[in-house]
Write an enzyme that holds these catalytic residues in place. Structure first.
Site: not given
Ligand code: AQP
Length: 337
Positions: A117, A200, A203
């Site tokens: 990040k 991955k 969002k």
């Molecule tokens: N692509 C994914 N596949 C499986 N699990 C996922 N998680 C996120 N993306 C995937 C799981 O969702 C939970 C919440 O994640 P988060 O919102 O705290 O942060 P993140 O993992 O960083 O998710 P994002 O969507 O990628 O958010 P941003 O873009 O803001 O960084 C966790 O249990 C995660 O494992």
């Protein structure tokens, strides 16, 4: 070793709308854990984590309520689980500070999420982004949670949580914080971008076509799957045939997770099929599974005051657990009470 109540904690950032990755990798597992009834369950919108990167205030408020609506629509019952927004339970941030003083700079610098990040611009990243895993450890340990259901990407942060708990217990000669276990199960532990099967699904990815949002309508879901990257070969008959085919593997994984079948069964049923046809079936399946959830989210979002009431009640219930744990932590550390 102290005995701890079996308790699950997990959270999601309101840093954008919910994706299919969050839904399959996290929320459906949260619901299954809640319904199994073997553990107390605490689920959280981690808004303090979201501001480690810039967020427009009104968008953050909207996303937090929408995330709460997503939890409720997917089946989190605020009577069975404690459902909270992180900043409404101040003990998260308070314990987070104590853990900032326990965690070591070197540990944080090794976190892959930090490296991903912050990228090449670490000097310009916020201090909060660097300290994120210490606050995450506090989120978990302020409940003395024993189990954390997460996607694969969070495994390293859970290991760090264990290190922080162990160092705290060792430094102060106590057996106060539990050794938490990550729970990473099923085919949906890592849903990948529809545009790049090696990244991955996220969002906050600037490319909307890379993900399915829970708020996408049926046409948008069908279009995104139709345009999803694949290779020219047909589907193989067995999982080994997906080796070195990350985009193909991702679509099959998504199908398996949505249908509840194993990857082997999905492949056996679609052996030799071309992706054009498979993508249409996948889109139909996704719409059938997701549209009841997105309809219910939309209904809940029409009454934000009710969402706020649910969160206020969740915070009050949470604090029955977190206040005594924080008080005891302060005593152990030597704060005058
Ligand atoms: N692509 C994914 N596949 C499986 N699990 C996922 N998680 C996120 N993306 C995937 C799981 O969702 C939970 C919440 O994640 P988060 O919102 O705290 O942060 P993140 O993992 O960083 O998710 P994002 O969507 O990628 O958010 P941003 O873009 O803001 O960084 C966790 O249990 C995660 O494992």
């Amino acid at each position: 070793m102290a005995q701890f109540t079996p308790r699950v904690f997990s959270g999601i950032q309101p840093s954008g709308g919910l994706t299919l990755g969050n839904y399959l990798g996290a929320i459906t597992k949260f619901v299954a854990t809640q319904d199994a009834g073997t553990h107390e369950t605490v689920f959280c919108m981690v808004d303090l984590h979201a501001i480690t990167v810039p967020q427009a205030p009104e968008t953050l408020r909207h996303n937090t309520r929408e995330l709460c609506a997503g939890f409720l629509a997917a089946g989190i019952d605020p009577e069975k689980s404690i459902l909270i927004n992180q900043s409404q339970v101040p003990e998260h941030a308070q314990l987070g500070w104590v853990f900032n003083c326990v965690a070591r700079m070197g540990w944080m610098g090794r976190m892959t999420q930090w490296k991903d990040k912050a990228g090449a611009n670490a000097e310009g990243a916020s201090l909060g982004l660097f300290a994120y895993p210490a606050l995450m450890a506090a989120d978990i340990l302020v409940y003395h949670a024993t189990h954390v259901p997460v996607g694969e990407d969070q495994k390293q942060h859970i290991e760090l949580t264990r290190d922080i708990a162990a160092k705290f217990n060792h430094d102060y000669g106590v057996d106060f914080f539990p050794e938490v276990e990550p729970v990473i199960e099923g085919v949906a532990t890592r849903i990948m971008s529809l545009r790049d099967g090696t990244r991955k699904m996220s969002k906050s990815d600037p490319v909307d076509a890379s993900r399915i949002n829970l708020t996408d309508d049926a046409d948008t879901i069908a279009r995104k799957f139709r345009k999803a990257k694949t290779d020219p070969d047909p589907l193989p008959g067995a999982p080994e045939g997906l080796d070195q085919r990350p985009d193909a593997r991702n679509l099959v994984n998504i199908y398996a997770a949505l249908s509840g079948a194993s990857v082997a069964d999905v492949l056996a049923a679609h052996d030799g099929q071309m992706f054009g046809h498979f993508k249409q079936e996948l889109a139909d399946l996704a719409v059938a599974k997701l549209s009841p959830v997105s309809d219910e989210m939309a209904r809940l979002m029409r009454d934000p005051a009710e969402i706020d009431r649910i969160l206020a009640r969740g915070a009050a219930r949470a604090r029955e657990i977190t206040v005594p744990i924080l008080e005891r932590t302060y005593e152990i550390v030597g704060m005058v009470r």
